[in-house]
Design an enzyme around this catalytic site. Structure first.
Site, mmCIF file in Angstrom:
data_model
loop_
_atom_site.group_PDB
_atom_site.id
_atom_site.type_symbol
_atom_site.label_atom_id
_atom_site.label_comp_id
_atom_site.label_asym_id
_atom_site.label_seq_id
_atom_site.Cartn_x
_atom_site.Cartn_y
_atom_site.Cartn_z
ATOM 1 C CB SER A 144 -77.888 -10.045 21.227
ATOM 2 O OG SER A 144 -76.969 -10.641 20.304
ATOM 3 C CE1 TYR A 157 -81.465 -13.888 20.009
ATOM 4 C CE2 TYR A 157 -80.033 -12.795 18.343
ATOM 5 C CZ TYR A 157 -80.098 -13.504 19.736
ATOM 6 O OH TYR A 157 -79.409 -13.266 20.840
#
Length: 292
Positions: A144, A157
């Protein structure tokens, strides 16, 4: 002279979390390129429906990537039905949002189990099988932008995606040093228009992308292997350039562009209710056994 792109025709590709979003878009594009796709998803029915919808030879099965024995059994089934796996796309991932003091222990555990441990295990097993048959292969790990740029409101995360990025780049060096015929790519998308990003406001500095754009980048990386891919490409330029400036400047720019509060302000967004509820109910296999 530019190298000829690698053909994907006839290649057997496994995609985890392939029932929806980036995974489903990647499966469809790979099928168009002539690959044989095996989709694993926690929702087995959805996995089968997606496999049936993409056309060409494909299979879909229920797969909890946190159950490592089940992961191995899934790969066994793919090899038995479709042949040796040429490509593994570790796409399965979750992104619950919370301020760190409000994050439950089960949420922390789930994020590490799905986003990190499953990626490591899947990669290990793929490498073992590929080396055992003396073959070549390619691992694609979906990281990401958060694997490069911290996200307030998603600290755990962010940590998991930094782990995926570091793990992938370390293996790239390892494979090169050992002359292992396996490529590995970490893909770093900006905000992707899927249910995972619902409620997040756009960052003025980087435009959101679609699952199809990420899928196209994955396919391109398989044809022309490279260790890191950014979607959009401008994200890579911004990330590398930003690293040259003092941290205070980066924080100021992130605040000005709206990135500082993008996830923080989405924590209580009603748009995320369904996603957060579904993620909370999908406890990892080991956690389920512990509770039982």
């Amino acid at each position: 002279m530019a190298r000829q792109p690698r053909s994907l025709s006839g290649k057997v590709v496994v995609i985890t979390g392939g029932g929806r979003g980036i995974g489903a878009a990647t499966a469809a594009l790979l099928a168009q390129a002539g690959a044989t796709v095996a989709i694993g998803d926690l929702d087995g029915t959805l996995a089968k429906e997606t496999a049936a919808s993409i056309g060409g030879p494909a299979m879909g099965r229920a797969l909890d990537v946190t159950d490592h024995a089940a992961f191995d059994a899934f790969l066994d089934d793919v090899e038995r039905e479709l042949g040796p796996v040429d490509v593994l796309v570790n796409n399965a991932g979750i992104m619950p949002l919370n301020r760190i003091e409000a994050e439950s222990a089960s949420s922390t555990y789930a994020q590490v189990a799905v986003n990190v441990l499953a990626v490591i295990h899947g990669t290990k097993e793929f490498v073992r099988r590929t080396k055992a048959r003396g073959g070549q292969g390619h691992v694609v790990n979906i990281s990401s932008a958060a694997g490069r740029v911290p996200v307030a409101g998603g600290a755990t995360y962010t940590g998991t995606k930094h782990a995926v990025s570091g793990f992938s780049n370390a293996l790239h060096i390892e494979f090169k040093a050992d002359r292992t015929p396996i490529d590995i790519t970490a893909v770093h998308p900006a905000i992707v228009r899927t249910e995972l990003s619902r409620g997040l406001k756009d960052n003025k500095g980087v435009s959101p992308v679609t699952p199809e754009q990420v899928a196209a980048a994955v396919v391109e990386a398989l044809k022309h292997p490279r260790p890191n891919v950014y979607v959009p490409k401008s994200l890579g330029v911004a990330t590398k350039t930003g690293a040259l400036f003092p941290q205070r400047f980066g924080e100021w720019l992130n605040r000005v562009l709206g990135g500082e509060r993008a996830a923080l302000d989405a924590i209580d967004s009603p748009d995320r209710k369904d996603y957060e509820s579904r993620v909370a109910q999908s406890a990892p296999a080991a956690e389920k056994e512990r509770i039982a």
